[in-house]
Scaffold this active site. Structure first.
Site, short mmCIF file in Angstrom:
data_model
loop_
_atom_site.label_atom_id
_atom_site.label_comp_id
_atom_site.label_asym_id
_atom_site.label_seq_id
_atom_site.Cartn_x
_atom_site.Cartn_y
_atom_site.Cartn_z
N SER A 17 0.78 -1.37 0.06
CA SER A 17 0.07 0.04 -0.19
C SER A 17 0.89 1.14 -0.04
CB SER A 17 -0.74 0.05 0.99
OG SER A 17 -0.20 -0.48 2.50
N HIS A 62 -3.14 -3.04 -5.48
CA HIS A 62 -3.30 -2.27 -3.85
C HIS A 62 -4.86 -2.14 -3.82
CE1 HIS A 62 -3.48 1.19 -1.11
NE2 HIS A 62 -3.36 0.08 -0.52
N GLU A 65 -5.93 -0.05 -6.76
CA GLU A 65 -5.06 0.77 -7.38
C GLU A 65 -4.05 -0.29 -8.13
OE1 GLU A 65 -4.03 5.12 -5.32
OE2 GLU A 65 -3.33 3.04 -4.14
N ASN A 118 -3.02 6.80 -0.83
CA ASN A 118 -2.13 6.96 0.57
C ASN A 118 -1.03 8.38 0.69
OD1 ASN A 118 -3.52 5.11 1.71
ND2 ASN A 118 -2.03 3.49 1.46
#
Ligand code: T1G
Length: 693
Positions: free
Chosen positions: A405, A426, A438, A476
């Site tokens: 991640s 992800h 992702e 993130n």
């Protein structure tokens, strides 16, 4: 191009067919075709009854949403529906596929409705920030009553044929559509044409009942306006006649169509479909994936396995020990059991799904897999060990994906031959529920491998977004800026409760500090330690999060984090111990706490996200602003009715966002740099949506 509406005859029955792919949306040409068909057939002495049907995979799935950004084109759908209802011959709608919005309303204009058993019916307009605009809020109450109408209109959730039949929305469920439809139409021809009673709809609900219902709808709407406006319009059906009710519905529809919320929700609708077609994958055929292996059966691995198994794939989960492998199987079985409980699958389907699972404790088990997904602990060395093993045990052409991640996949896959088969996938926790993936491309990833990632996501009913490599990829990385700004606001004087309260009023399901406490403060702590070596020297660093962790408060799971939690409770309450740490650290840093307004907090947290997103676009990590909006809406709870941070920036004005960001950067130049893209667009207020083309 011919008219999308054609008429053919079967003896005394006319079949009006709409053919407007992909979903037979009732655009202007379809409306005109229907308008003309009523006149033609009413005037045709041969015709005794009419069937309204569609070519392709579904009956009308709604009005043409693309038309909503322009002026309303005549004939208007409510008038077309009224014209069908006033027709001299009986019209029967032949329903199949997804009969939604203007599609259901058109069917309700017909005198009868028959449906294939698998048909889904609904009024999803609220999910576009609208209300039904062609009679749905007025005809459903008169046919199905108050409770059914309120549910259909304010939730937008589709219903099955059985429920629709119970509600009186369909007259018969039929299996052999063409034949049964003709048979049904011939029956209707002999009967007087039924007409909807235009008087007020009947109910025994009291005004207290209505108020209670309205409060419930408002609470669930969490700031979205269309469900409440939909509720009020449905209620009018019980207080006025049809004609007056239709006027009120039209007004509500037109008001909402022009609203920022509906523009944002329409943006979200098309953005979710546009992300599936990144330019990089134009015309690319995905590599086939018919079998999957997953390394690690923990929370993420078992969630990914559950989604893959549910999509019909055979899955092998590899764990380090028999005990861990059994644990993975139990987690997956638990996920499937709750799907049965939620009515998402039958027990037979669950058993068949679980039968496709194999668990193993050795890498030999991946030898046949078309794709292997690594889902182990978020640590570079741990992941490198896995890929070193896969370099030996996986097929030479197997796709190798990592569920990291944050970490650059190339930093731990160096030993793998044929690096063009490596990518990041992800997933978001819980991976069998969260719809976002992702898809991370490395400098070597082959296009057909990326396309295989997108195909797998689609097969799992997920929404994939293409991302390049940077720390934390799209979501993130932006979360990092958001969390950092929230930490600075906290240190400067705002409380966790005020910041979280402001973000919830903005529409977030929870604020940053509740979210950190729920996820566990250890993750952030390890990330900050990992980033320490590369953090810019003059970037402000708030020690408060570290001090809280070092005080043994790791969040909900330890009963304390930014908030305190009673045993096992998820209800956050102020923590005197944590508040004391915050106050001490402010004093130690010589910070006199200042007050912030909620709007200031929201504007600053929004601006830093947009600024980081603009940098991500400049670096080519994300292709378009809409990709970023979809990531934030589907992976981070960003309110859909705001359309994502980039759509929100356009609604606020990029010049306004730039001004806020400039203020933040000037106050703390070591920590923030205004992205050149935001500066360029904000200079004259150019919207980010200009980059979505
Ligand atoms: N208008 C225009 N385009 C539409 C559309 C619509 N209503 N529905 C789908 N498309 C396009 C979509 O953009 C995509 O295009 C392609 O069709 C396939 O869709 C007056 C106000 C029907 C369940 O809200 O929920 O009626 O990307 O990829 O997964 O009261 O589409 O290929 O170029 O989603 O199989 C109410 C919206 C409208 C239903 C099919 N109706 N559509 O799902 O395919 S408002 C809706 C859906 C209204 C009246 C009011 C789904 C679907 P492209 P897809 P799918």
């Amino acid at each position: 191009m011919g008219t999308p509406v054609t008429i053919r005859h079967d003896g005394e029955i006319a079949i009006v067919e709409i053919d407007n792919p992909p979903v037979n949306a009732v655009g202007q040409a379809v409306r005109q075709g229907l308008w003309d068909a009523v006149a033609t057939l009413d005037a045709d002495p041969q015709i005794e009854a009419v069937l309204l049907t569609c070519a392709g995979r579904t009956f009308i799935a709604g009005a043409d949403i693309r038309e909503f950004d322009g002026g309303a084109l005549e004939p208007w759908l409510p008038e077309v529906v009224e014209r069908i209802h006033a027709a001299r011959k009986p019209w029967t709608a032949v329903l199949f596929g997804t009969v939604l919005g203007g599609g259901l309303e058109t069917a309700l204009g017909c005198h009868y409705r028959i449906a294939h058993p698998d048909t889904k019916l609904g009024l999803p307009e609220v999910s576009l920030g609208l209300v039904p605009g062609a009679g749905g809020t007025q005809r459903v109450p008169r046919i199905s009553g108050a409770a059914a109408a309120v549910k259909l209109v304010t939730t937008g959730a589709p219903i099955c044929t059985e429920e629709a039949e119970r509600m009186g929305l369909i007259d018969r469920i039929v299996t052999d559509l063409p034949a049964d439809a003709l048979h049904f139409a011939r029956d209707t021809a002999a009967k007087p044409v039924p007409r909807l009673d235009p008087g007020p709809a009947q109910t025994d609900l009291t005004s207290e009942d209505w108020e209670e219902l309205r409060e419930d709808v408002t609470r669930k709407a969490r700031g979205q306006i269309s469900p409440v406006r939909g509720f009020d319009t449905v209620r009018k059906a019980f207080e006025t006649d049809l004609a007056e009710g239709m006027k009120l519905e039209r007004q509500a529809f037109m008001d909402l169509k022009a609203s920022a919320q509906s523009q944002a929700l329409r943006h979200a609708f098309f953005a979710e479909r546009a992300v599936a077609k990144p330019a990089a994958l134009d015309g690319v055929t995905p590599r086939e994936v018919a079998s999957l292996a997953i390394i690690g059966g923990g929370l993420m691995g078992s969630g990914i396995a559950t989604a893959a198994l549910t999509s019909g794939l055979p899955v092998t989960v590899v764990e380090q020990s028999e005990e861990a492998a059994a644990g993975a199987r139990d987690r997956i079985a638990g996920n499937l059991a709750s799907a049965v409980k939620r009515g998402k699958m039958t027990e037979d389907q669950r058993d068949a799904t679980l039968a496709r699972l194999t668990t193993a404790t050795g890498y030999e088990a991946v030898a046949e897999a078309d794709m292997v997904i690594e889902a182990v602990f978020e640590d570079t060395d741990v992941k490198r060990a896995v890929f070193d093993a896969l370099a030996t045990h996986a097929r030479g052409d197997a796709i190798l994906a990592t569920n990291t991640s944050y970490i650059d996949p190339t930093s731990f896959t160096g030993a793998v031959p044929n690096p063009d088969r490596i990518m990041g996938l992800h997933f978001f926790s819980p991976a069998h529920i969260m719809r976002l993936v992702e898809v991370v491309r490395t400098p070597d990833t082959a296009a057909e491998v990326l396309a295989a990632g997108f195909a797998l996501a689609k097969r799992m009913r997920k929404v994939a977004v293409l991302s390049g490599i940077c720390d934390g990829f799209i979501g993130n990385r932006i979360l990092g800026a958001y969390g950092r700004m929230a930490g600075y606001l906290l240190e400067d004087g705002a409380s966790p409760a005020q910041i979280d309260g402001a973000m919830k009023a903005f529409g977030m399901p929870m604020g940053p500090f509740e979210m950190f406490d729920m996820a566990g403060l250890q993750i952030g702590y390890s990330n900050r330690k990992r980033e320490a070596a590369t953090r810019p020297a003059d970037q402000r660093y708030s020690r408060i999060p570290d001090l809280i962790v070092e005080d043994g408060a790791l969040g909900q799971k330890t009963g304390r984090g930014y908030y305190a939690y009673d045993d096992g409770s998820r209800v956050a309450r102020p923590s005197p111990e944590t508040d004391a740490i915050i106050a001490c650290e402010r004093e130690a840093r010589g910070i006199a706490p200042r007050s912030f307004s909620d709007e200031e907090i929201v504007a600053m947290l929004h601006a830093v996200q947009v600024n980081e997103a603009a940098a991500i676009l400049e670096e080519g990590i994300a292709e378009r602003p809409l990709d970023i909006d979809v990531v934030k809406m589907m992976g981070y709870g960003y309110p859909r009715w705001r359309g994502g941070p980039m759509q929100e920036a356009d609604a606020r004005g990029t010049d306004t966002v730039l001004a806020t960001m400039r203020g933040i950067a000037e106050a703390d130049p070591g920590s923030w740099t205004v992205s050149p893209l935001l500066a360029r667009l904000g200079a004259d207020g150019t919207p980010f949506s200009t980059l979505d083309k």
